[in-house]
Design a protein around this motif. Structure first.
Motif, short mmCIF file in Angstrom:
data_model
loop_
_atom_site.label_atom_id
_atom_site.label_comp_id
_atom_site.label_asym_id
_atom_site.label_seq_id
_atom_site.Cartn_x
_atom_site.Cartn_y
_atom_site.Cartn_z
N VAL A 173 0.82 -1.21 0.00
CA VAL A 173 0.00 0.00 0.00
C VAL A 173 0.85 1.27 0.00
O VAL A 173 1.92 1.32 0.62
N HIS A 174 0.35 2.26 -0.72
CA HIS A 174 0.96 3.60 -0.77
C HIS A 174 0.01 4.51 0.00
O HIS A 174 -1.20 4.51 -0.26
N ILE A 175 0.53 5.25 0.96
CA ILE A 175 -0.31 6.06 1.85
C ILE A 175 0.07 7.52 1.72
O ILE A 175 1.25 7.88 1.80
N THR A 176 -0.95 8.34 1.50
CA THR A 176 -0.74 9.79 1.39
C THR A 176 -1.53 10.48 2.50
O THR A 176 -2.71 10.19 2.70
N PHE A 177 -0.85 11.39 3.21
CA PHE A 177 -1.52 12.24 4.19
C PHE A 177 -1.02 13.66 3.96
O PHE A 177 0.14 13.97 4.27
N GLY A 178 -1.86 14.51 3.38
CA GLY A 178 -1.40 15.84 3.01
C GLY A 178 -0.20 15.72 2.08
O GLY A 178 -0.26 15.05 1.06
N LYS A 179 0.93 16.33 2.48
CA LYS A 179 2.13 16.27 1.64
C LYS A 179 3.03 15.07 1.98
O LYS A 179 4.09 14.90 1.38
N PHE A 180 2.63 14.27 2.96
CA PHE A 180 3.46 13.15 3.41
C PHE A 180 3.08 11.88 2.65
O PHE A 180 1.90 11.56 2.53
N ARG A 181 4.10 11.14 2.19
CA ARG A 181 3.85 9.88 1.47
C ARG A 181 4.73 8.77 2.01
O ARG A 181 5.93 8.95 2.24
N THR A 182 4.11 7.60 2.21
CA THR A 182 4.87 6.46 2.68
C THR A 182 4.40 5.20 1.96
O THR A 182 3.38 5.21 1.26
N LEU A 183 5.16 4.12 2.13
CA LEU A 183 4.92 2.90 1.35
C LEU A 183 5.25 1.70 2.22
O LEU A 183 6.27 1.69 2.92
N HIS A 184 4.37 0.69 2.18
CA HIS A 184 4.65 -0.60 2.82
C HIS A 184 4.32 -1.69 1.81
O HIS A 184 3.17 -1.83 1.41
N THR A 239 8.35 9.63 -5.87
CA THR A 239 9.21 9.59 -4.68
C THR A 239 8.33 9.58 -3.43
O THR A 239 7.16 9.93 -3.48
N ILE A 240 8.94 9.14 -2.31
CA ILE A 240 8.20 9.07 -1.04
C ILE A 240 9.06 9.67 0.06
O ILE A 240 10.27 9.87 -0.11
N ASP A 241 8.44 9.92 1.20
CA ASP A 241 9.18 10.44 2.35
C ASP A 241 9.84 9.32 3.15
O ASP A 241 11.01 9.40 3.51
N ALA A 242 9.05 8.29 3.44
CA ALA A 242 9.56 7.21 4.30
C ALA A 242 9.11 5.87 3.75
O ALA A 242 7.98 5.73 3.30
#
Ligand code: ZN
Length: 368
Positions: free
Chosen positions: A198-209, A230-233
């Motif tokens: 899953v790719h998760i977006t919250f406002g400008k924050f992006r993460t991936l698991h 690109t992602i943050d974390a």
């Protein structure tokens, strides 16, 4: 309700229904909270949305309640009384094995998976029948790439499931990926490549698991064009095992932070460490455990490691230990307190990562 209206309602015998939001069982905060729980080289990642809705990704190992209790401790820390959504990324014991120990102690409302188990000989196969009984009494969804999961305050997009990948790039992604040329395939087991990612977006924050998604699937997802941008974390990174984490995906995603769900003798392998340490823009790698497979040569400073070995050798070996194959002695037991790594993200893209063992915390400001 005013005191007068309340008195009136009581006099009239009116039943007072307080407006209860759907996720009232939680302490809603304006932030996204992510707990990477220590389940000894398995996976259990708890995500709590700004509206207080929860998503647990995997349930750790079968361990007489040890991993279940560690997950519940994180859930209680977040103020949860139930898990709203559970993703079982794939049917391996280190991901689904803790579920029969967790469910009797903590309610789970919605089960999400990639469909039937593809490996009858795999370590999680024995949990499949009981798992089917569990989800028969709840809500159940088979994840399909491109589908959104209904979690308040977040955009949660399925990008991999059952061997299939996101059919088209995310908005703003789709550039050609210069890291495809050096890709080397790796052998696969049957279930890791099926992982729900899953790719998760919250406002400008992006993460991936991505669960335990393997190199060959990383290539399909990221080549010839980068479907994710690109992602943050990046979360999990398949315990830091070398069958995943090619430069093809890590260097293209350019995470600033990686949080690795490794064990004492599982993951943190040199190939993965090199891929992460040479990734453009990576600022910090945080690890759930010290790994003997890293040795001093590859390990990160202790500040960034949530759990150390219970029986510490007098001197840490400089050279990394080879990954134990089948028949290897069991990893050192970790019976002491277990610590998580917690990431808290804000709408503007700022995020903070904290090591629960030593309280060390670092804030990452959004790129300007
Ligand atoms: Zn695993």
């Amino acid at each position: 309700m005013t005191r007068r209206a309340l008195a009136l309602a009581l006099i009239l015998g009116v039943t007072i229904l307080w407006a209860v939001p759907a996720a009232a069982q939680t302490r809603a905060s304006k932030s996204l909270q992510i707990y990477v729980v220590d389940v000894e080289g398995g996976n259990a990642t708890l995500i709590v949305s700004p509206t207080g809705e929860s998503l647990l990704i995997d349930t750790g190992n079968p361990s007489n309640g040890r991993d279940a209790d560690r997950i519940i401790a994180a859930a209680r820390d977040a103020g949860l009384t139930q898990i709203d959504h559970l993703i079982i990324t794939h049917y391996h014991g280190d991901h689904i094995g803790g579920l029969p120990e967790l469910l009797p102690k903590f309610p789970i409302r919605h089960f999400i998976d990639h469909g039937p188990n593809s490996d009858p000989m795999g370590s999680g196969a024995k949990f499949e029948a009981v798992y089917k009984e569990m989800y028969a009494k709840a809500k159940h969804t088979v994840a399909r790439p491109g589908a959104r999961l209904p979690i308040g305050g977040l955009e949660v997009l399925v990008v991999t499931s059952n061997g299939d990948i996101l059919p088209k790039p995310l908005p703003g992604a789709g550039q050609s990926n210069p890291h495809c040329a050096r890709f080397k395939p790796s052998p696969n087991n049957l279930e890791d490549p099926m992982s729900v990612g899953v790719h998760i977006t919250f406002g400008k924050f992006r993460t991936l698991h991505l669960g335990d998604l393997t190199r060959n699937k990383e290539f399909e997802l990221m080549c010839p064009t980068n479907r994710l941008g690109t992602i943050d974390a990046i979360l999990g990174v398949h315990h830091g095992q070398a069958t995943s984490n090619s430069e093809t995906i890590i260097h293209a995603l350019r995470p600033r932070v990686a949080i690795m769900n490794n064990g004492t003798r599982k993951g943190g392998e040199p190939d993965t460490m090199q891929s992460l340490f040479s990734s453009p823009g990576l600022e910090d790698l945080w690890q759930i455990h010290f790994s003997l497979l890293s040795g001093q040569e590859y390990t990160v400073p202790g500040l960034f490691i949530a759990n150390v070995a219970d029986d510490r050798p007098a001197a840490m070996p400089v050279a990394p230990m080879a990954a134990p194959g089948a028949g290897a002695p069991p990893a050192p037991v970790h019976n002491g307190p277990a610590y998580w790594i917690k990431l808290v993200a804000e709408q503007d893209g700022t995020y903070t990562v904290t090591n629960a063992r030593n309280g060390f915390s670092k804030r990452y400001e959004p790129a300007r």
